[in-house]
Design a protein around this motif. Structure first.
Motif, PDB file in Angstrom:
ATOM      1  N   TYR A   1       0.802  -1.224   0.000  1.00 47.94           N
ATOM      2  CA  TYR A   1       0.000   0.000   0.000  1.00 47.94           C
ATOM      3  C   TYR A   1       0.838   1.279   0.000  1.00 47.94           C
ATOM      4  N   THR A   2       2.086   1.217   0.435  1.00 45.58           N
ATOM      5  CA  THR A   2       2.905   2.431   0.461  1.00 45.58           C
ATOM      6  C   THR A   2       3.829   2.552  -0.737  1.00 45.58           C
ATOM      7  N   VAL A   3       4.100   1.451  -1.422  1.00 42.08           N
ATOM      8  CA  VAL A   3       5.027   1.486  -2.555  1.00 42.08           C
ATOM      9  C   VAL A   3       4.364   0.970  -3.830  1.00 42.08           C
ATOM     10  N   LEU A   4       3.828  -0.250  -3.781  1.00 44.07           N
ATOM     11  CA  LEU A   4       3.350  -0.903  -5.002  1.00 44.07           C
ATOM     12  C   LEU A   4       2.118  -0.198  -5.580  1.00 44.07           C
ATOM     13  N   VAL A   5       1.125   0.086  -4.751  1.00 43.89           N
ATOM     14  CA  VAL A   5      -0.098   0.726  -5.261  1.00 43.89           C
ATOM     15  C   VAL A   5       0.191   2.103  -5.855  1.00 43.89           C
ATOM     16  N   PRO A   6       0.902   3.015  -5.160  1.00 44.75           N
ATOM     17  CA  PRO A   6       1.225   4.299  -5.808  1.00 44.75           C
ATOM     18  C   PRO A   6       2.046   4.136  -7.079  1.00 44.75           C
ATOM     19  N   LEU A   7       2.952   3.172  -7.107  1.00 47.38           N
ATOM     20  CA  LEU A   7       3.769   2.969  -8.302  1.00 47.38           C
ATOM     21  C   LEU A   7       2.908   2.556  -9.492  1.00 47.38           C
ATOM     22  N   LEU A   8       1.991   1.619  -9.281  1.00 40.40           N
ATOM     23  CA  LEU A   8       1.137   1.161 -10.374  1.00 40.40           C
ATOM     24  C   LEU A   8       0.128   2.224 -10.807  1.00 40.40           C
ATOM     25  N   LEU A   9      -0.239   3.110  -9.906  1.00 42.44           N
ATOM     26  CA  LEU A   9      -1.180   4.162 -10.257  1.00 42.44           C
ATOM     27  C   LEU A   9      -0.520   5.299 -11.030  1.00 42.44           C
ATOM     28  N   PHE A  10       0.695   5.657 -10.651  1.00 46.96           N
ATOM     29  CA  PHE A  10       1.326   6.849 -11.212  1.00 46.96           C
ATOM     30  C   PHE A  10       2.259   6.566 -12.375  1.00 46.96           C
ATOM     31  N   LEU A  11       2.751   5.336 -12.493  1.00 47.26           N
ATOM     32  CA  LEU A  11       3.654   5.029 -13.604  1.00 47.26           C
ATOM     33  C   LEU A  11       2.976   5.215 -14.965  1.00 47.26           C
ATOM     34  N   PRO A  12       1.727   4.747 -15.167  1.00 48.77           N
ATOM     35  CA  PRO A  12       1.071   5.026 -16.455  1.00 48.77           C
ATOM     36  C   PRO A  12       0.922   6.513 -16.753  1.00 48.77           C
ATOM     37  N   VAL A  13       0.807   7.335 -15.712  1.00 46.51           N
ATOM     38  CA  VAL A  13       0.677   8.780 -15.909  1.00 46.51           C
ATOM     39  C   VAL A  13       1.974   9.344 -16.479  1.00 46.51           C
TER      40      VAL A  13
ATOM     41  N   ALA B   1      -3.355  12.648 -14.557  1.00 58.09           N
ATOM     42  CA  ALA B   1      -3.003  12.444 -15.960  1.00 58.09           C
ATOM     43  C   ALA B   1      -3.291  13.690 -16.779  1.00 58.09           C
ATOM     44  N   ALA B   2      -4.400  14.382 -16.479  1.00 60.48           N
ATOM     45  CA  ALA B   2      -4.714  15.615 -17.200  1.00 60.48           C
ATOM     46  C   ALA B   2      -3.634  16.666 -16.970  1.00 60.48           C
ATOM     47  N   VAL B   3      -3.149  16.762 -15.742  1.00 62.83           N
ATOM     48  CA  VAL B   3      -2.088  17.736 -15.447  1.00 62.83           C
ATOM     49  C   VAL B   3      -0.804  17.376 -16.187  1.00 62.83           C
ATOM     50  N   VAL B   4      -0.418  16.103 -16.146  1.00 61.40           N
ATOM     51  CA  VAL B   4       0.863  15.688 -16.718  1.00 61.40           C
ATOM     52  C   VAL B   4       0.841  15.751 -18.246  1.00 61.40           C
ATOM     53  N   VAL B   5      -0.225  15.254 -18.882  1.00 60.55           N
ATOM     54  CA  VAL B   5      -0.263  15.290 -20.346  1.00 60.55           C
ATOM     55  C   VAL B   5      -0.406  16.723 -20.855  1.00 60.55           C
ATOM     56  N   SER B   6      -1.078  17.590 -20.086  1.00 56.09           N
ATOM     57  CA  SER B   6      -1.138  19.002 -20.472  1.00 56.09           C
ATOM     58  C   SER B   6       0.252  19.622 -20.415  1.00 56.09           C
ATOM     59  N   LEU B   7       1.003  19.261 -19.396  1.00 58.43           N
ATOM     60  CA  LEU B   7       2.377  19.741 -19.304  1.00 58.43           C
ATOM     61  C   LEU B   7       3.211  19.245 -20.480  1.00 58.43           C
ATOM     62  N   GLY B   8       3.075  17.940 -20.792  1.00 56.53           N
ATOM     63  CA  GLY B   8       3.840  17.387 -21.908  1.00 56.53           C
ATOM     64  C   GLY B   8       3.477  18.014 -23.238  1.00 56.53           C
ATOM     65  N   ALA B   9       2.185  18.218 -23.488  1.00 54.42           N
ATOM     66  CA  ALA B   9       1.754  18.817 -24.748  1.00 54.42           C
ATOM     67  C   ALA B   9       2.191  20.273 -24.840  1.00 54.42           C
ATOM     68  N   THR B  10       2.121  20.993 -23.733  1.00 56.20           N
ATOM     69  CA  THR B  10       2.563  22.396 -23.729  1.00 56.20           C
ATOM     70  C   THR B  10       4.040  22.503 -24.069  1.00 56.20           C
ATOM     71  N   VAL B  11       4.839  21.630 -23.467  1.00 58.06           N
ATOM     72  CA  VAL B  11       6.273  21.639 -23.752  1.00 58.06           C
ATOM     73  C   VAL B  11       6.531  21.278 -25.212  1.00 58.06           C
ATOM     74  N   ALA B  12       5.768  20.306 -25.747  1.00 57.00           N
ATOM     75  CA  ALA B  12       6.006  19.837 -27.111  1.00 57.00           C
ATOM     76  C   ALA B  12       5.679  20.902 -28.153  1.00 57.00           C
ATOM     77  N   VAL B  13       4.624  21.683 -27.933  1.00 54.58           N
ATOM     78  CA  VAL B  13       4.239  22.679 -28.943  1.00 54.58           C
ATOM     79  C   VAL B  13       5.039  23.968 -28.808  1.00 54.58           C
ATOM     80  N   THR B  14       5.652  24.183 -27.646  1.00 51.97           N
ATOM     81  CA  THR B  14       6.471  25.386 -27.474  1.00 51.97           C
ATOM     82  C   THR B  14       7.949  25.124 -27.708  1.00 51.97           C
ATOM     83  N   ALA B  15       8.372  23.876 -27.533  1.00 50.13           N
ATOM     84  CA  ALA B  15       9.774  23.498 -27.793  1.00 50.13           C
ATOM     85  C   ALA B  15       9.754  22.187 -28.566  1.00 50.13           C
ATOM     86  N   PRO B  16       9.507  22.229 -29.889  1.00 52.24           N
ATOM     87  CA  PRO B  16       9.249  21.003 -30.662  1.00 52.24           C
ATOM     88  C   PRO B  16      10.457  20.100 -30.864  1.00 52.24           C
ATOM     89  N   ASP B  17      11.657  20.490 -30.434  1.00 54.40           N
ATOM     90  CA  ASP B  17      12.800  19.584 -30.516  1.00 54.40           C
ATOM     91  C   ASP B  17      12.631  18.467 -29.483  1.00 54.40           C
TER      92      ASP B  17
END
Length: 352
Positions: A174-186, A263-279
């Protein structure tokens, strides 16, 4: 600009590579799930070495009654076995010949205090297992000596709290495995968004997509939805697999909401970075730094994501945990709105 057929071929080749990557990732996860029981046992051994079924033989040496107390504490501890040796030299010889795993020399000073010198092997994992088991035995000895000598104190000490024992598998799950499986896909979802958008620019297929009757914002929304929508589904699938394996997981709907908001926060961050710094390399570096800052900052909060996930999975979450999940969902929606504003302000003609 190249010919339309060449652009279509590039597009098909990129899609084929992405499909192969997704299939390979799913195959690896299925392989990991098939051996989950063995992996959990191994990871718990690293998380709590005392959980490993490892017998430690200890050579005990000394010249007074402290040896008797120490020997009792060692033999009472699970996984430890003590042997007395007539001298330190004899104990060290047995240690060097690997007849014992550790050496403890006990003595008593002029004030009646017990002094111990412990010697453990210098060999990585074995050292950790030996030190952890010796630590538990020495703690038991300390408790025993405090209890025996409490009568000589002029004031009554505070009572010790009752000793409690819990399974290391329970704590690890509950302190390691569950958070890891929940957040790794994010994390993976955000990285996929960065790669998907930057590859469109690098391969020149973004121009082909713009020929279709869709806007640049619709292209970004599709990639964000594909990656961000898959993350909470995959995380909850892991939770149900844990249930099938006999691990109790509560509040699955709330866990889904928490992962979806994150996931909404992280993918928004990733997309923002990708469209502003496309390298691609720069975008991945900025995304990684941003994600580390987000999770490092939230880990300082009393209701950090890992703590909230563990409490929800255990079924011990209070109103504050549910409010934290609701707040995270709101932050995720605000992040998506902010992403749309950034995308609308970017000129796709200037990308590349």
């Amino acid at each position: 600009m190249g010919s339309p057929r060449l652009a279509i071929a590039r597009r098909e080749l990129g899609s084929l590579r992405k499909e192969k990557t997704i299939v390979l990732a799913l195959a690896i996860q299925l392989f990991v799930a098939a051996f989950s029981s063995f992996l959990v046992v191994g990871l718990v051994s690293l998380y709590d070495p005392s959980a490993a079924n490892y017998q430690v033989d200890v050579a005990v040496t000394g010249g007074d009654e402290a040896v008797s107390d120490l020997l009792d504490a060692i033999n009472d501890e699970s996984g430890l076995a003590g042997r007395t040796y007539p001298s330190t030299d004899a104990a060290m010889t047995a240690f060097e010949e690997r007849q014992v795993d550790a050496v403890v020399e006990a003595s008593t000073d002029s004030d009646g205090r017990i002094q111990l010198i412990a010697i453990a092997p210098d060999s990585g994992v074995e050292t950790t297992a030996v030190v952890v088991r010796l630590r538990d035995a020495l703690r038991a000895l300390e408790r025993s000596e405090r209890a025996e000598r409490s009568e000589s104190l002029t004031t009554n000490p505070l009572p010790l709290p009752p000793a409690t024992e819990s399974s290391p598998y329970f704590s690890f799950t509950y302190t390691v495995l569950v958070p890891l499986l929940l957040f790794l896909p994010v994390f993976i979802a955000g990285s996929l968004v960065v790669d998907s958008l930057t590859e469109e620019v690098a391969r020149g297929t973004l121009e082909l997509l713009r020929v279709a009757p869709v806007s640049f914002a619709a292209v970004v929304d599709g990639k964000v939805l594909a990656a961000g929508g898959l993350a909470p589904i995959q995380a909850i699938a892991w939770m149900y697999l844990l249930r099938l394996n006999g691990t109790g997981i509560e509040n699955v709907a709330w866990l889904f909401g928490m992962v979806a908001g994150l996931a909404a926060v992280v993918v928004s961050l990733g997309a923002t970075v990708a469209v502003t710094a496309p390298d691609r390399r720069i975008a991945q570096l900025l995304y990684s730094i941003g994600v580390l800052l987000v999770f490092a900052g939230t880990s300082l909060l009393p209701l950090n994501p890992a703590n909230t996930a563990a409490r929800l999975a255990l079924g011990t979450a209070g109103l504050d945990a549910y409010l934290a999940v609701g707040g995270l969902v709101v932050v995720g929606l605000v992040s998506l709105v902010g992403l749309r504003l950034v995308v609308d302000a970017v000129d796709p003609n200037e990308l590349g």
